[in-house]
Design a protein around this motif. Structure first.
Motif, PDB file in Angstrom:
ATOM      1  N   ASP A  66       0.924  -1.293  -0.390  1.00  0.00           N
ATOM      2  CA  ASP A  66      -0.090   0.111   0.128  1.00  0.00           C
ATOM      3  C   ASP A  66       1.072   0.990  -0.123  1.00  0.00           C
ATOM      4  O   ASP A  66       0.821   2.054  -0.945  1.00  0.00           O
ATOM      5  N   ASP A  67       1.460   1.419   0.913  1.00  0.00           N
ATOM      6  CA  ASP A  67       2.530   2.432   1.114  1.00  0.00           C
ATOM      7  C   ASP A  67       3.538   2.832  -0.602  1.00  0.00           C
ATOM      8  O   ASP A  67       4.180   3.946  -0.681  1.00  0.00           O
ATOM      9  N   VAL A  68       3.738   1.615  -1.054  1.00  0.00           N
ATOM     10  CA  VAL A  68       4.757   1.775  -2.461  1.00  0.00           C
ATOM     11  C   VAL A  68       3.814   2.038  -3.466  1.00  0.00           C
ATOM     12  O   VAL A  68       4.209   2.770  -3.967  1.00  0.00           O
ATOM     13  N   ILE A  69       3.003   2.078  -3.557  1.00  0.00           N
ATOM     14  CA  ILE A  69       1.216   2.497  -4.201  1.00  0.00           C
ATOM     15  C   ILE A  69       1.462   4.070  -3.814  1.00  0.00           C
ATOM     16  O   ILE A  69       1.288   4.199  -5.221  1.00  0.00           O
ATOM     17  N   LEU A  70       1.300   3.953  -2.877  1.00  0.00           N
ATOM     18  CA  LEU A  70       0.594   5.625  -3.032  1.00  0.00           C
ATOM     19  C   LEU A  70       1.752   6.610  -2.814  1.00  0.00           C
ATOM     20  O   LEU A  70       2.110   8.116  -3.839  1.00  0.00           O
ATOM     21  N   GLU A  71       3.565   5.155  -2.585  1.00  0.00           N
ATOM     22  CA  GLU A  71       4.262   7.013  -2.945  1.00  0.00           C
ATOM     23  C   GLU A  71       4.607   6.690  -4.644  1.00  0.00           C
ATOM     24  O   GLU A  71       4.597   8.227  -5.134  1.00  0.00           O
ATOM     25  N   PHE A  72       4.450   5.864  -5.218  1.00  0.00           N
ATOM     26  CA  PHE A  72       4.279   5.793  -6.549  1.00  0.00           C
ATOM     27  C   PHE A  72       3.630   6.745  -7.305  1.00  0.00           C
ATOM     28  O   PHE A  72       3.589   7.882  -8.115  1.00  0.00           O
ATOM     29  N   LEU A  73       2.025   7.292  -6.516  1.00  0.00           N
ATOM     30  CA  LEU A  73       0.820   8.091  -7.279  1.00  0.00           C
ATOM     31  C   LEU A  73       1.396   9.234  -6.676  1.00  0.00           C
ATOM     32  O   LEU A  73       1.602   9.709  -7.146  1.00  0.00           O
ATOM     33  N   ASP A  74       2.330   9.868  -5.595  1.00  0.00           N
ATOM     34  CA  ASP A  74       2.317  10.704  -5.487  1.00  0.00           C
ATOM     35  C   ASP A  74       3.367  11.398  -6.119  1.00  0.00           C
ATOM     36  O   ASP A  74       3.340  12.281  -7.044  1.00  0.00           O
ATOM     37  N   ASP A  75       4.712  10.618  -6.349  1.00  0.00           N
ATOM     38  CA  ASP A  75       5.553  10.638  -6.942  1.00  0.00           C
ATOM     39  C   ASP A  75       5.820  11.381  -8.099  1.00  0.00           C
ATOM     40  O   ASP A  75       6.409  12.119  -8.730  1.00  0.00           O
ATOM     41  N   THR A  76       4.976  10.099  -8.936  1.00  0.00           N
ATOM     42  CA  THR A  76       4.258  10.708 -10.396  1.00  0.00           C
ATOM     43  C   THR A  76       3.325  11.969 -10.995  1.00  0.00           C
ATOM     44  O   THR A  76       3.817  12.682 -11.626  1.00  0.00           O
ATOM     45  N   GLY A  77       2.564  12.390  -9.466  1.00  0.00           N
ATOM     46  CA  GLY A  77       1.472  13.377  -9.897  1.00  0.00           C
ATOM     47  C   GLY A  77       0.770  13.127 -10.581  1.00  0.00           C
ATOM     48  O   GLY A  77       0.048  13.861 -11.229  1.00  0.00           O
ATOM     49  N   PHE A 126       5.670  -0.650 -11.745  1.00  0.00           N
ATOM     50  CA  PHE A 126       6.402  -1.422 -11.033  1.00  0.00           C
ATOM     51  C   PHE A 126       7.821  -2.424 -11.666  1.00  0.00           C
ATOM     52  O   PHE A 126       8.810  -2.437 -10.955  1.00  0.00           O
ATOM     53  N   GLU A 127       7.210  -3.129 -11.953  1.00  0.00           N
ATOM     54  CA  GLU A 127       7.587  -3.955 -13.166  1.00  0.00           C
ATOM     55  C   GLU A 127       8.944  -3.536 -13.684  1.00  0.00           C
ATOM     56  O   GLU A 127      10.696  -3.780 -13.712  1.00  0.00           O
ATOM     57  N   ASP A 128       9.431  -1.961 -13.966  1.00  0.00           N
ATOM     58  CA  ASP A 128      10.594  -1.351 -14.983  1.00  0.00           C
ATOM     59  C   ASP A 128      11.569  -1.236 -14.678  1.00  0.00           C
ATOM     60  O   ASP A 128      12.168  -0.589 -14.640  1.00  0.00           O
ATOM     61  N   ARG A 129      10.471  -0.868 -13.012  1.00  0.00           N
ATOM     62  CA  ARG A 129      11.465  -0.612 -12.268  1.00  0.00           C
ATOM     63  C   ARG A 129      12.094  -1.223 -10.969  1.00  0.00           C
ATOM     64  O   ARG A 129      12.411  -1.260 -10.183  1.00  0.00           O
ATOM     65  N   GLY A 130      12.033  -2.624 -11.476  1.00  0.00           N
ATOM     66  CA  GLY A 130      12.260  -3.528 -10.095  1.00  0.00           C
ATOM     67  C   GLY A 130      11.656  -3.913  -9.270  1.00  0.00           C
ATOM     68  O   GLY A 130      12.024  -4.382  -7.851  1.00  0.00           O
ATOM     69  N   ILE A 131      10.206  -3.371  -9.567  1.00  0.00           N
ATOM     70  CA  ILE A 131       9.383  -3.378  -8.211  1.00  0.00           C
ATOM     71  C   ILE A 131       8.749  -4.570  -7.834  1.00  0.00           C
ATOM     72  O   ILE A 131       7.971  -4.593  -8.622  1.00  0.00           O
ATOM     73  N   GLU A 132       9.024  -5.301  -6.799  1.00  0.00           N
ATOM     74  CA  GLU A 132       8.052  -6.760  -6.583  1.00  0.00           C
ATOM     75  C   GLU A 132       7.094  -6.342  -6.531  1.00  0.00           C
ATOM     76  O   GLU A 132       6.605  -7.219  -5.428  1.00  0.00           O
ATOM     77  N   ILE A 133       6.115  -5.989  -6.976  1.00  0.00           N
ATOM     78  CA  ILE A 133       4.500  -6.014  -6.281  1.00  0.00           C
ATOM     79  C   ILE A 133       3.877  -6.400  -7.909  1.00  0.00           C
ATOM     80  O   ILE A 133       3.897  -5.773  -8.641  1.00  0.00           O
ATOM     81  N   SER A 134       3.000  -7.683  -7.614  1.00  0.00           N
ATOM     82  CA  SER A 134       2.850  -7.970  -8.815  1.00  0.00           C
ATOM     83  C   SER A 134       1.738  -7.537  -9.206  1.00  0.00           C
ATOM     84  O   SER A 134       1.043  -6.647  -8.584  1.00  0.00           O
ATOM     85  N   TYR A 135       0.752  -7.845 -10.492  1.00  0.00           N
ATOM     86  CA  TYR A 135      -0.477  -7.474 -11.160  1.00  0.00           C
ATOM     87  C   TYR A 135      -1.208  -7.462 -10.020  1.00  0.00           C
ATOM     88  O   TYR A 135      -2.431  -6.586  -9.856  1.00  0.00           O
ATOM     89  N   LYS A 136      -1.531  -9.191  -9.508  1.00  0.00           N
ATOM     90  CA  LYS A 136      -2.502  -9.349  -8.646  1.00  0.00           C
ATOM     91  C   LYS A 136      -2.802  -8.907  -7.553  1.00  0.00           C
ATOM     92  O   LYS A 136      -3.438  -8.141  -7.523  1.00  0.00           O
ATOM     93  N   THR A 137      -1.627  -8.558  -7.556  1.00  0.00           N
ATOM     94  CA  THR A 137      -1.023  -7.242  -5.398  1.00  0.00           C
ATOM     95  C   THR A 137      -2.059  -5.827  -5.902  1.00  0.00           C
ATOM     96  O   THR A 137      -2.610  -5.149  -5.031  1.00  0.00           O
ATOM     97  N   VAL A 138      -1.714  -5.507  -7.163  1.00  0.00           N
ATOM     98  CA  VAL A 138      -2.375  -4.036  -7.612  1.00  0.00           C
ATOM     99  C   VAL A 138      -4.012  -3.864  -7.173  1.00  0.00           C
ATOM    100  O   VAL A 138      -4.360  -3.807  -6.801  1.00  0.00           O
ATOM    101  N   THR A 139      -4.336  -5.198  -8.959  1.00  0.00           N
ATOM    102  CA  THR A 139      -5.332  -4.980  -8.501  1.00  0.00           C
ATOM    103  C   THR A 139      -6.173  -5.388  -7.780  1.00  0.00           C
ATOM    104  O   THR A 139      -7.191  -4.835  -6.541  1.00  0.00           O
TER     105      THR A 139
END
Length: 87
Positions: free
Chosen positions: A5-16, A28-41
């Motif tokens: 959750d924190d990583v998702i929020l930080e990503f959305l905040d950082d990208t604006g 996330f995949e492009d940046r090497g962050i190991e959070i799957s699409y399933k977890t995101v959904t």
């Protein structure tokens, strides 16, 4: 709240910017962050129900961080009284 959750929020905040579920996972995949699409959904709807992110107006479902989400990241929002987004 989970670490994802924190990583998702930080990503959305950082990208604006708003991103759809696949866009978040692809970044996330492009940046090497190991959070799957399933977890995101699974986690994004829970963050939305906790009002930490919102759906942008227009076609499709693009998500952006809310002011409450930004306050949470800054440590200014006390979520103990909020419904648990893990449920």
């Amino acid at each position: 709240m989970t670490g994802s959750d924190d990583v998702i929020l930080e990503f959305l905040d950082d990208t604006g910017a708003g991103h759809n579920l696949r866009g978040i996972a692809n970044n996330f995949e492009d940046r090497g962050i190991e959070i799957s699409y399933k977890t995101v959904t699974r986690r994004v709807p829970k963050l939305e129900s906790a009002e930490l992110i919102r759906v942008l107006p227009g076609e499709g479902r693009y998500f952006a961080i809310t002011e409450k989400g930004k306050a949470y990241l800054r440590g200014e929002a006390d979520l103990r009284e909020e419904p648990d987004p893990n449920e």
